[in-house]
Design a protein around this motif. Structure first.
Motif, PDB file in Angstrom:
ATOM      1  N   GLY A  17      53.322  42.939  49.785  1.00 15.84           N
ATOM      2  CA  GLY A  17      53.209  41.497  49.588  1.00 15.84           C
ATOM      3  C   GLY A  17      52.064  41.099  48.675  1.00 15.84           C
ATOM      4  O   GLY A  17      52.052  39.973  48.153  1.00 15.84           O
ATOM      5  N   TYR A  18      51.108  42.006  48.465  1.00 14.70           N
ATOM      6  CA  TYR A  18      49.972  41.720  47.587  1.00 14.70           C
ATOM      7  C   TYR A  18      50.144  42.331  46.186  1.00 14.70           C
ATOM      8  O   TYR A  18      49.231  42.225  45.360  1.00 14.70           O
ATOM      9  CB  TYR A  18      48.678  42.254  48.206  1.00 14.70           C
ATOM     10  CG  TYR A  18      48.141  41.370  49.313  1.00 14.70           C
ATOM     11  CD1 TYR A  18      47.482  40.179  49.021  1.00 14.70           C
ATOM     12  CD2 TYR A  18      48.318  41.719  50.652  1.00 14.70           C
ATOM     13  CE1 TYR A  18      46.985  39.361  50.032  1.00 14.70           C
ATOM     14  CE2 TYR A  18      47.831  40.907  51.668  1.00 14.70           C
ATOM     15  CZ  TYR A  18      47.171  39.722  51.347  1.00 14.70           C
ATOM     16  OH  TYR A  18      46.693  38.903  52.349  1.00 14.70           O
ATOM     17  N   GLU A  19      51.287  42.931  45.931  1.00 14.93           N
ATOM     18  CA  GLU A  19      51.459  43.638  44.657  1.00 14.93           C
ATOM     19  C   GLU A  19      51.269  42.706  43.460  1.00 14.93           C
ATOM     20  O   GLU A  19      50.536  43.040  42.514  1.00 14.93           O
ATOM     21  CB  GLU A  19      52.830  44.299  44.593  1.00 14.93           C
ATOM     22  CG  GLU A  19      53.039  45.097  43.308  1.00 14.93           C
ATOM     23  CD  GLU A  19      54.343  45.874  43.319  1.00 14.93           C
ATOM     24  OE1 GLU A  19      54.630  46.505  42.290  1.00 14.93           O
ATOM     25  OE2 GLU A  19      55.054  45.831  44.336  1.00 14.93           O
ATOM     26  N   ASN A  20      51.900  41.558  43.463  1.00 14.08           N
ATOM     27  CA  ASN A  20      51.784  40.641  42.327  1.00 14.08           C
ATOM     28  C   ASN A  20      50.346  40.153  42.149  1.00 14.08           C
ATOM     29  O   ASN A  20      49.849  40.015  41.015  1.00 14.08           O
ATOM     30  CB  ASN A  20      52.722  39.451  42.500  1.00 14.08           C
ATOM     31  CG  ASN A  20      54.179  39.833  42.331  1.00 14.08           C
ATOM     32  OD1 ASN A  20      54.496  40.831  41.681  1.00 14.08           O
ATOM     33  ND2 ASN A  20      55.069  39.053  42.921  1.00 14.08           N
ATOM     34  N   ALA A  21      49.667  39.906  43.274  1.00 13.97           N
ATOM     35  CA  ALA A  21      48.274  39.452  43.192  1.00 13.97           C
ATOM     36  C   ALA A  21      47.388  40.537  42.582  1.00 13.97           C
ATOM     37  O   ALA A  21      46.487  40.237  41.770  1.00 13.97           O
ATOM     38  CB  ALA A  21      47.771  39.069  44.577  1.00 13.97           C
ATOM     39  N   ILE A  22      47.650  41.784  42.945  1.00 18.18           N
ATOM     40  CA  ILE A  22      46.855  42.897  42.422  1.00 18.18           C
ATOM     41  C   ILE A  22      47.121  43.087  40.932  1.00 18.18           C
ATOM     42  O   ILE A  22      46.184  43.268  40.134  1.00 18.18           O
ATOM     43  CB  ILE A  22      47.164  44.188  43.206  1.00 18.18           C
ATOM     44  CG1 ILE A  22      46.604  44.069  44.625  1.00 18.18           C
ATOM     45  CG2 ILE A  22      46.583  45.400  42.497  1.00 18.18           C
ATOM     46  CD1 ILE A  22      46.996  45.219  45.540  1.00 18.18           C
ATOM     47  N   ASP A  27      45.045  42.378  35.339  1.00 17.11           N
ATOM     48  CA  ASP A  27      45.118  41.838  33.981  1.00 17.11           C
ATOM     49  C   ASP A  27      43.900  40.969  33.662  1.00 17.11           C
ATOM     50  O   ASP A  27      43.326  41.052  32.568  1.00 17.11           O
ATOM     51  CB  ASP A  27      46.401  41.018  33.813  1.00 17.11           C
ATOM     52  CG  ASP A  27      47.656  41.883  33.784  1.00 17.11           C
ATOM     53  OD1 ASP A  27      47.526  43.097  33.555  1.00 17.11           O
ATOM     54  OD2 ASP A  27      48.756  41.337  34.007  1.00 17.11           O
ATOM     55  N   VAL A  28      43.518  40.126  34.617  1.00 19.87           N
ATOM     56  CA  VAL A  28      42.347  39.261  34.413  1.00 19.87           C
ATOM     57  C   VAL A  28      41.090  40.114  34.263  1.00 19.87           C
ATOM     58  O   VAL A  28      40.228  39.857  33.398  1.00 19.87           O
ATOM     59  CB  VAL A  28      42.199  38.271  35.585  1.00 19.87           C
ATOM     60  CG1 VAL A  28      40.886  37.500  35.480  1.00 19.87           C
ATOM     61  CG2 VAL A  28      43.380  37.313  35.617  1.00 19.87           C
ATOM     62  N   SER A  44      36.580  35.124  44.930  1.00 13.95           N
ATOM     63  CA  SER A  44      37.661  34.540  45.730  1.00 13.95           C
ATOM     64  C   SER A  44      39.024  34.735  45.082  1.00 13.95           C
ATOM     65  O   SER A  44      40.051  34.713  45.775  1.00 13.95           O
ATOM     66  CB  SER A  44      37.408  33.053  45.960  1.00 13.95           C
ATOM     67  OG  SER A  44      37.339  32.349  44.726  1.00 13.95           O
ATOM     68  N   ALA A  45      39.046  34.933  43.761  1.00 15.84           N
ATOM     69  CA  ALA A  45      40.322  35.156  43.070  1.00 15.84           C
ATOM     70  C   ALA A  45      40.768  36.609  43.140  1.00 15.84           C
ATOM     71  O   ALA A  45      41.863  36.940  42.690  1.00 15.84           O
ATOM     72  CB  ALA A  45      40.203  34.717  41.606  1.00 15.84           C
ATOM     73  N   PHE A  46      39.938  37.454  43.726  1.00 13.76           N
ATOM     74  CA  PHE A  46      40.227  38.884  43.780  1.00 13.76           C
ATOM     75  C   PHE A  46      40.270  39.390  45.215  1.00 13.76           C
ATOM     76  O   PHE A  46      40.054  40.569  45.483  1.00 13.76           O
ATOM     77  CB  PHE A  46      39.178  39.659  42.971  1.00 13.76           C
ATOM     78  CG  PHE A  46      39.248  39.398  41.495  1.00 13.76           C
ATOM     79  CD1 PHE A  46      39.937  40.260  40.657  1.00 13.76           C
ATOM     80  CD2 PHE A  46      38.650  38.269  40.950  1.00 13.76           C
ATOM     81  CE1 PHE A  46      40.019  40.011  39.299  1.00 13.76           C
ATOM     82  CE2 PHE A  46      38.733  38.007  39.588  1.00 13.76           C
ATOM     83  CZ  PHE A  46      39.425  38.888  38.762  1.00 13.76           C
ATOM     84  N   ALA A  47      40.558  38.499  46.129  1.00 18.75           N
ATOM     85  CA  ALA A  47      40.597  38.851  47.543  1.00 18.75           C
ATOM     86  C   ALA A  47      41.540  37.907  48.278  1.00 18.75           C
ATOM     87  O   ALA A  47      41.779  36.778  47.824  1.00 18.75           O
ATOM     88  CB  ALA A  47      39.198  38.775  48.145  1.00 18.75           C
ATOM     89  N   PHE A 107      35.743  42.598  45.685  1.00 21.14           N
ATOM     90  CA  PHE A 107      36.935  42.438  44.849  1.00 21.14           C
ATOM     91  C   PHE A 107      38.042  43.378  45.355  1.00 21.14           C
ATOM     92  O   PHE A 107      38.421  44.325  44.660  1.00 21.14           O
ATOM     93  CB  PHE A 107      36.596  42.733  43.386  1.00 21.14           C
ATOM     94  CG  PHE A 107      35.575  41.809  42.789  1.00 21.14           C
ATOM     95  CD1 PHE A 107      35.955  40.767  41.964  1.00 21.14           C
ATOM     96  CD2 PHE A 107      34.222  41.976  43.052  1.00 21.14           C
ATOM     97  CE1 PHE A 107      35.011  39.898  41.411  1.00 21.14           C
ATOM     98  CE2 PHE A 107      33.269  41.124  42.504  1.00 21.14           C
ATOM     99  CZ  PHE A 107      33.673  40.078  41.686  1.00 21.14           C
ATOM    100  N   PRO A 108      38.563  43.142  46.556  1.00 17.47           N
ATOM    101  CA  PRO A 108      39.534  44.075  47.154  1.00 17.47           C
ATOM    102  C   PRO A 108      40.787  44.298  46.312  1.00 17.47           C
ATOM    103  O   PRO A 108      41.375  45.388  46.365  1.00 17.47           O
ATOM    104  CB  PRO A 108      39.897  43.399  48.485  1.00 17.47           C
ATOM    105  CG  PRO A 108      38.730  42.521  48.804  1.00 17.47           C
ATOM    106  CD  PRO A 108      38.222  42.044  47.479  1.00 17.47           C
ATOM    107  N   TYR A 109      41.202  43.297  45.527  1.00 23.28           N
ATOM    108  CA  TYR A 109      42.388  43.488  44.696  1.00 23.28           C
ATOM    109  C   TYR A 109      42.178  44.575  43.636  1.00 23.28           C
ATOM    110  O   TYR A 109      43.150  45.114  43.104  1.00 23.28           O
ATOM    111  CB  TYR A 109      42.771  42.183  43.986  1.00 23.28           C
ATOM    112  CG  TYR A 109      43.369  41.119  44.876  1.00 23.28           C
ATOM    113  CD1 TYR A 109      43.794  41.398  46.173  1.00 23.28           C
ATOM    114  CD2 TYR A 109      43.514  39.813  44.415  1.00 23.28           C
ATOM    115  CE1 TYR A 109      44.337  40.411  46.995  1.00 23.28           C
ATOM    116  CE2 TYR A 109      44.058  38.808  45.222  1.00 23.28           C
ATOM    117  CZ  TYR A 109      44.469  39.122  46.516  1.00 23.28           C
ATOM    118  OH  TYR A 109      45.006  38.139  47.321  1.00 23.28           O
TER     119      TYR A 109
END
Length: 283
Positions: A17-22, A27-28, A44-47, A107-109
């Motif tokens: 479920g987190y694949e797209n976020a990762i 990319d960012v 906050s944008a990476f977790a 940055f968990p992602y």
């Protein structure tokens, strides 16, 4: 790869479920690496949402557990660790570990994003710790994106001291009470001052001045014989020529190694080239 096998269906569903976020975060992050704007990234944008701390722990756990030996993500870890033989942060230590350029805790992602996994020696890994840059100059150099070897910026000078510790410029035939080699950052005037400050910060974080001074102290006794032979053949001028030749030879591979800086710094010392090398070699 990390979630490709030996994982419970519930954990698989969660992590998938987190694949797209990762992927988006990767990319960012890559763009920020290319533009040296890592200090502008918001954790906050990476977790996951702060209310989902267990999800963040599970994302970090993909690196902690599923890149272990005999786990499916291990090839990615090994590829990062085996890229160079020398630590790209210091250029001296042997690569033993993998470091997260942006810390996985904040940055968990990015915990398993390959370009966030850097080969590193244990000393540099310890020195860097979990630092994340807050300002431009606090960005340590990224070996995949930052190439600062085009021009000389690493220099050295031989420092000589009087018995009271005062620094002075020793003259030929002097016997200073102490000596040491000082390594420092001195790029061309054409450099952006912010880049200069950033390289200096990297130099400070990884304690490169002390590391290179130790390397120089170990290296100098090994070249004493060849320098003595050059001195016997042609005096001060031949010693200087030999040292300059050593520096040019080392610079053919990398311009900013401690050896290039060392030999150039020694060549510029009249005291060293006129016989002071004997005192240096004696310790």
């Amino acid at each position: 790869m990390c979630i490709s096998s030996s994982i419970s269906s519930a954990k698989l569903t969660l992590l998938t479920g987190y694949e797209n976020a990762i992927v988006g975060a990767a990319d960012v992050y890559e763009q920020a690496c290319r533009t040296a704007t890592l200090h502008e990234l918001e954790p906050s944008a990476f977790a996951p949402d702060p209310s989902k701390k267990k999800d963040a722990d599970d994302l970090i756990d993909m690196y902690e557990r599923r890149m272990d030996p005999h786990h499916p993500g291990r090839p990615v870890y090994d590829e990062a660790r085996n890229r160079p033989t020398k630590c790209p942060m210091c250029g001296v230590g042997s690569v033993r570990q993998v470091d997260h350029h942006m810390p996985k805790s904040g940055f968990p992602y990015l915990a398993t994003v390959p370009i966030n996994l850097l080969p590193i020696c244990s000393d540099c890994n310890f020195a860097k710790n979990d630092r994340a840059p807050k300002r431009y100059v606090e960005q340590t150099l990224h070996p995949y994106f930052d190439d600062v070897d085009g021009e000389r910026w690493l220099k050295s000078r031989l420092i000589t001291q009087l018995p009271d510790g005062q620094t002075y410029e020793a003259q030929p035939h002097d016997r200073p009470a102490n000596w040491f080699v000082n390594f420092y950052v001195d790029p061309p005037a054409s450099w952006d001052p912010n880049l200069t400050a950033r390289v200096a910060h990297h130099f400070e974080i990884f304690k490169l001045a002390d590391l290179y001074e130790d390397q120089a102290a170990d290296d100098l006794p090994g070249i004493e014989l060849s320098i003595e032979e050059a001195f016997q053949a042609g005096g001060t001028a031949d010693v200087r020529t030999q040292l300059e030749g050593l520096a040019r030879s080392r610079a053919r591979v990398h311009k900013n190694t401690w050896m290039v800086a060392l030999y150039e710094g020694l060549a510029s010392s009249d005291w060293f080239c006129s016989g002071g090398f004997r005192q240096v070699a004696a310790g």
